[in-house]
Scaffold this active site. Structure first.
Site, PDB file in Angstrom:
ATOM      1  N   ASP A   1      15.751 -33.934  10.492  1.00 40.52           N
ATOM      2  CA  ASP A   1      16.885 -34.000   9.958  1.00 40.52           C
ATOM      3  C   ASP A   1      16.348 -34.288   8.449  1.00 40.52           C
ATOM      4  O   ASP A   1      15.115 -34.510   8.285  1.00 40.52           O
ATOM      5  CB  ASP A   1      17.779 -35.481  10.281  1.00 40.52           C
ATOM      6  CG  ASP A   1      18.821 -35.451   9.451  1.00 40.52           C
ATOM      7  OD1 ASP A   1      19.589 -34.587   9.201  1.00 40.52           O
ATOM      8  OD2 ASP A   1      19.059 -36.691   8.946  1.00 40.52           O
TER       9      ASP A   1
ATOM     10  N   ASP B   1      18.438 -35.554   5.024  1.00 41.38           N
ATOM     11  CA  ASP B   1      18.852 -36.548   4.372  1.00 41.38           C
ATOM     12  C   ASP B   1      18.703 -37.852   4.991  1.00 41.38           C
ATOM     13  O   ASP B   1      18.953 -38.047   6.307  1.00 41.38           O
ATOM     14  CB  ASP B   1      20.392 -36.336   4.028  1.00 41.38           C
ATOM     15  CG  ASP B   1      20.833 -35.365   3.107  1.00 41.38           C
ATOM     16  OD1 ASP B   1      20.016 -34.889   2.398  1.00 41.38           O
ATOM     17  OD2 ASP B   1      21.839 -34.725   3.586  1.00 41.38           O
TER      18      ASP B   1
END
Length: 251
Positions: free
Chosen positions: A25, A27
């Site tokens: 991922d 953020d």
């Protein structure tokens, strides 16, 4: 899946090089843009609620419970549902001033883009350490993010050349892939990399992302605790929870 391992030291027996792919991922995992997202969501929803005369304030718990890790419009829908507020869906072309699900999502995105353009973003030092260790190309590396700003964030952080594939919100929309907590975006990335899911790692900081990795039957799901709490990440399906990706770097 592997047995859960406590954070705070190099996890015994976890050799990332033994896997075919690592799916990150963005953020909150690679860059602290989750903090920028949190503030943008807080400002947008706080102003929206105040404009409707809603007394109950928007809080960080709302971010973690309803917004974190989800596609933007789904985050809007989820939060509005929690407050019993019903708005028209609108379309992605809606003005940021529109009182629609898409309008609110676009309003938040404008706030985020303004902060990113002004302040830029630096990757987490520990995440950069891990990327340096994995720079030899085995395993293959990809970013799997719900954000449609992923390319801009990677460019701003100087990480664009570190990944052979980026599956973001724009790709998911074009391919008709449901967002996290569904596993489809991670599965799509693994297929594109030619990596079996049971030999691929998912690294996530959001409960919805951890749930996606667990639902997809990935070989290892690593949670990064940036504020959600290790217990909640384990409960969502993380095999291992670390406070920083530097804990995964071999000593």
């Amino acid at each position: 899946m592997s047995s859960p391992v406590s954070a705070g030291h190099h996890p015994p027996g976890v050799d990332l090089h033994g896997y075919a792919a690592v799916l990150f991922d963005l953020d909150g995992v690679l860059t602290p843009t989750a903090e920028v997202h949190m503030r943008a969501w807080e400002r947008m929803f706080s102003e929206f609620l105040a404009g409707r005369g809603v007394a109950e304030p928007y809080t960080d718990n709302d971010y973690f419970d309803y917004v974190d890790g989800k596609p933007r419009y789904e985050g809007v829908r989820s939060f509005l549902k929690s407050r019993g507020i019903d708005l028209p869906e609108g379309t992605p072309d809606d003005s940021p001033e529109a009182e629609t699900v898409c309008g609110l999502g676009n309003r938040k995105n404008d706030l985020f883009a303004a902060v990113l353009a002004t302040d830029g973003v630096q990757p987490y030092a520990g995440s950069l350490e891990l990327l340096d260790e994995l720079r030899d190309g085995a395993p293959a590396l990809a970013v799997v993010s719900s954000s449609k700003n992923a390319a801009a964030v990677l460019d701003a952080a100087g990480l664009a050349d570190r990944f052979s594939l980026v599956v973001d919100g724009t790709v998911a929309a074009a391919e008709g892939l449901p967002g996290k907590p569904a596993p489809d975006t991670f599965e799509f990335a693994a297929r594109r990399l030619g990596a079996p899911v049971n030999r691929s790692i998912v690294i996530e900081d959001a409960i919805s992302g951890v749930q996606a990795g667990c639902a997809g039957g990935f070989g290892l799901v690593i949670g990064v605790d940036r504020g959600v709490g290790p217990e909640r990440l384990h409960a969502a399906g993380a095999d291992l929870v670390v406070a920083d990706l530097a804990e995964l770097v071999k000593e």
